[in-house]
Design a protein around this motif. Sequence first.
Motif, PDB file in Angstrom:
ATOM      1  N   SER A  98      -8.173   4.002   9.823  1.00 37.09           N
ATOM      2  CA  SER A  98      -7.586   2.878  10.550  1.00 37.09           C
ATOM      3  C   SER A  98      -8.605   2.364  11.552  1.00 37.09           C
TER       4      SER A  98
ATOM      5  N   ASP B 150      -7.663   6.623  -1.733  1.00 41.99           N
ATOM      6  CA  ASP B 150      -7.179   5.269  -1.485  1.00 41.99           C
ATOM      7  C   ASP B 150      -5.689   5.314  -1.127  1.00 41.99           C
ATOM      8  N   ALA B 151      -5.162   4.160  -0.785  1.00 41.80           N
ATOM      9  CA  ALA B 151      -3.766   4.097  -0.338  1.00 41.80           C
ATOM     10  C   ALA B 151      -2.811   4.584  -1.416  1.00 41.80           C
TER      11      ALA B 151
ATOM     12  N   GLU C  93       1.792   1.121   6.739  1.00 39.46           N
ATOM     13  CA  GLU C  93       1.665   0.000   7.669  1.00 39.46           C
ATOM     14  C   GLU C  93       0.841   0.448   8.873  1.00 39.46           C
ATOM     15  N   SER C  94       0.134  -0.509   9.473  1.00 41.85           N
ATOM     16  CA  SER C  94      -0.602  -0.232  10.696  1.00 41.85           C
ATOM     17  C   SER C  94       0.276  -0.572  11.891  1.00 41.85           C
TER      18      SER C  94
ATOM     19  N   PRO D 173      -3.433  -5.438   9.100  1.00 44.80           N
ATOM     20  CA  PRO D 173      -3.566  -5.021   7.705  1.00 44.80           C
ATOM     21  C   PRO D 173      -3.161  -3.565   7.547  1.00 44.80           C
ATOM     22  N   PRO D 174      -2.523  -3.217   6.435  1.00 42.96           N
ATOM     23  CA  PRO D 174      -2.116  -1.826   6.236  1.00 42.96           C
ATOM     24  C   PRO D 174      -3.309  -0.885   6.123  1.00 42.96           C
TER      25      PRO D 174
ATOM     26  N   ASN E 163      -5.696   1.442   4.422  1.00 44.72           N
ATOM     27  CA  ASN E 163      -6.093   1.331   3.007  1.00 44.72           C
ATOM     28  C   ASN E 163      -6.633   2.635   2.430  1.00 44.72           C
ATOM     29  N   GLY E 164      -6.439   3.738   3.132  1.00 40.83           N
ATOM     30  CA  GLY E 164      -6.886   5.009   2.588  1.00 40.83           C
ATOM     31  C   GLY E 164      -7.188   6.008   3.687  1.00 40.83           C
TER      32      GLY E 164
END
Length: 490
Positions: free
Chosen positions: A138, A163-164, A176-177, A195-196, A198-199
């Motif tokens: 993040s 990855d996510a 979610e962030s 942005p969510p 991503n991993g």
Amino acid sequence: APPFRVPLLPCHGVAMQRLADATLRKGRQLRCFGTAMAPSRKSYDAIIIGAGVIGNSIATELSRNGWRTLNVDKLSGAGHGSTGYSSGICRMMYSIIDSVKFAWEGYTYYENWEDHIGVKDPRGLARLRKCGALVLRSQASQGFLNNVVRSHDAIGLEYQHWDAAEIQRRLGFNLESFGPQRRIDDDSFGEPTGPPINGGVYFPLTGYVSDPMLAAQNLQTAAEATGFAEFAFNCAVTGILRSGGRVSGIRIADGLEVHAPVVVNVAGPHSSHITNLAFPDPAENDMKISTRAMRQEVSYVLAPPEVSWDEGGEGLVCTDLDAGIYFRPEVGGKILIGGVEPECDAPFHQYPADPEAVYPGRELSGLTEQWTNQVYRAALRMPTLPLPDSTSAQGCVACYDVTEDWVPIYDRSALPGFYMAIGTSGNQFKCAGVAGRLMRELIEAGEGGRDLDAEPLDFELKRIPCGGTLSSATFSRKRSLLSTTGSVLG
């Protein structure tokens, strides 16, 4: 849901074990007077103040090398202080490469714990439960992860990029962030902010010891088996003795003086008090790094039903800087949740002058809204996490012993013969085995005439594949502040 106050419940059996007298010892029996256990001798080669996992590791190393040692602790048994409340996580994710290497060396001791202890302990042996670790990628974690990955590459430690989709498949996380971190009384708590995620990065060589107190007791057994180590409990140190310009021993609460040419401060959250006893004139103390006790709360909750957090399941150690927490599996199908000192929590941090104020029944022992914040932050990531109410909440309260940069001090002091292994709470349990050896080598070098300030020890890493050395200057009391996360992550 609003914050609420909940009662303290026992953690790791510490509260129960404090009520029992530990009688399973293979070493010298200590005579008792009042409620304290007095040393059987008037003098020793080294006195170690503290009988937690690191103090007992130092005793094991010194006694195995022929030193007659005495550990004194004001509590009633080994590991009854901050060690017993440790989360027991064994990881190598740190901001600086020397901490990564030191932790890896320490991890190998727990991997081979039975061999390291070397004798039978009637209580059984502490066990490393391997589960791996995930650091979510993040905005809040990017700098930390970059440092960790760079260090892992440099020394050959394995990691994997997930990855996510992989994270959601394995763990069912909501990605979610929600950063920057917020407290639950903030109207925007729980609102996605960008942005969510991503991993993340997965570190397979990670685990935890669910009974840290037992690890300290095992080390006591190992030290006593040498015939050179003694332990005195319910003994509060009230003075550091001097003679001829150097340390000469300690005074305990009943006025008894015990002598030794070496005294080691391993007093955990009481370390600053012991340091002050050694330096009644602060002008004599040349430390540039200091320690203080910091109150902490840890939460316990039942695991989400969709994912197995039992041993062998998908559950793992997770660091979530976006939410401001870490969590790991706990025995009994539970999850342990702690905080990583997010900025929004800073106004609520407490640094008690008396670390014992957090002990059961004392004024700072109850769980607070901090417990609630940690649980609800975890629920952001695990939406089906069962949320306890005020009648079923579980957790514990204890104190860390922390430095300004969250890197410990393993060093001599300005008082000849007085050594320190302090600032270790929160992130050094995993390093106990190697910290004992480092302190032994520092003490033997210092007492052999080496000026450890002018000529720091090149400490050999004997157990990890990359080998090499690290400089004891990394852990010096006189170092400049190191660039870390400024949190328990180091």
